[in-house]
Design an enzyme around this catalytic site. Structure first.
Site, mmCIF file in Angstrom:
data_model
loop_
_atom_site.group_PDB
_atom_site.id
_atom_site.type_symbol
_atom_site.label_atom_id
_atom_site.label_comp_id
_atom_site.label_asym_id
_atom_site.label_seq_id
_atom_site.Cartn_x
_atom_site.Cartn_y
_atom_site.Cartn_z
ATOM 1 N N ASN A 264 52.322 40.694 38.460
ATOM 2 C CA ASN A 264 51.519 40.082 37.240
ATOM 3 C C ASN A 264 52.109 39.326 36.608
ATOM 4 O OD1 ASN A 264 49.884 39.800 34.753
ATOM 5 N ND2 ASN A 264 48.546 41.430 35.683
ATOM 6 N N HIS B 61 47.459 37.459 39.181
ATOM 7 C CA HIS B 61 47.637 38.966 39.236
ATOM 8 C C HIS B 61 48.552 39.337 40.318
ATOM 9 C CE1 HIS B 61 43.475 40.048 37.376
ATOM 10 N NE2 HIS B 61 43.786 39.248 36.857
ATOM 11 N N GLU C 177 48.389 41.408 42.994
ATOM 12 C CA GLU C 177 48.167 41.092 44.501
ATOM 13 C C GLU C 177 47.665 39.841 45.034
ATOM 14 O OE1 GLU C 177 46.411 44.911 42.516
ATOM 15 O OE2 GLU C 177 46.819 42.817 41.932
ATOM 16 N N SER D 19 45.536 50.614 40.821
ATOM 17 C CA SER D 19 44.108 50.092 41.434
ATOM 18 C C SER D 19 43.884 48.687 41.129
ATOM 19 C CB SER D 19 43.262 51.376 40.944
ATOM 20 O OG SER D 19 41.770 50.960 41.368
ATOM 21 N N CYS E 265 41.775 45.385 40.238
ATOM 22 C CA CYS E 265 40.649 45.015 39.685
ATOM 23 C C CYS E 265 39.478 44.411 40.563
ATOM 24 C CB CYS E 265 41.028 43.823 38.570
ATOM 25 S SG CYS E 265 41.606 42.301 39.218
ATOM 26 N N CYS F 223 41.037 41.305 42.343
ATOM 27 C CA CYS F 223 41.848 41.384 43.470
ATOM 28 C C CYS F 223 41.063 42.513 44.662
ATOM 29 C CB CYS F 223 43.201 42.073 42.810
ATOM 30 S SG CYS F 223 43.985 40.896 41.825
ATOM 31 N N ASP G 103 43.996 41.616 29.801
ATOM 32 C CA ASP G 103 44.476 41.729 31.125
ATOM 33 C C ASP G 103 43.126 42.220 31.869
ATOM 34 O OD1 ASP G 103 46.210 41.271 33.253
ATOM 35 O OD2 ASP G 103 46.172 43.456 33.630
#
Length: 192
Positions: free
Chosen positions: A78, A89, A91, A114, A116, A119, A179
């Protein structure tokens, strides 16, 4: 189909297991050896990225994209704070670092937290077959939704990932709420 996978590397001692969700089609017909690289081994790369992000003054979330044969295609963390870019982010950074791929079928996105909805949409849009999540206790994003749409999801409940996020949220709740796109609450650490 829901299956259990043995957890390593700091999984919650009370459970000793990681939950693995398999949507329609399981791991993916294009994968030649789904066990070529274990989920726990792949998570190590994402944890390195999360720690790098924290050391840079950012949010400690890391991710990596692996090919169908277990080859690391891209990694990232991130960078919303560092780049002043709300779309960067972990990912997304790993996906961009992987460069163009002819197909994402059979690939695995590994992330410390996990994902968001943003992503999760990336995973679904490009047909990434497998998702490995370090932890989903501090934030439960779209991993259940992805499992319902055919992505094989493994949640490792890794204690190191959980501790990184718990410590960060306690130290910087305002940044955490920014975030995840929520309004910060006074005197709230962000955890329940």
């Amino acid at each position: 189909m829901v299956r259990l996978a043995g957890a390593r590397h700091g999984a919650a001692p009370s459970s000793g297991w990681a939950w693995a969700y398999s949507g329609s089609g399981g791991y993916g017909s294009g994968m030649t050896d789904p066990a070529a690289t274990s989920a726990a081994d792949m998570l190590e790369v994402a944890i390195e990225e999360a720690r790098a992000g924290l050391a840079e003054g950012g949010i400690p979330i890391g991710a990596a994209l692996f090919g169908r044969d277990g080859t690391l295609l891209g990694r990232g963390h991130n960078r919303r704070v560092q780049d002043d870019d709300p779309s960067m982010h972990a990912e997304t950074a790993a996906f961009r670092a992987a460069g163009r791929q002819r197909s994402y079928r059979g690939t695995a996105m590994v992330t410390t937290l996990s994902p968001c909805w943003y992503c999760s949409g990336l995973v679904r849009q490009f047909g990434i077959t497998r998702l490995v999540v370090g932890e989903a206790a501090t934030f439960s994003g779209g991993h259940d939704w992805l499992a319902r749409h055919g992505v094989s999801v493994t949640v490792l409940d890794d204690a190191r990932c959980r501790q990184l996020m718990t410590d960060f949220i306690a130290a910087q709740p305002q940044l955490w709420f920014e975030d995840i796109g929520e309004e910060a609450r006074d005197n709230d650490s962000g955890t329940s």
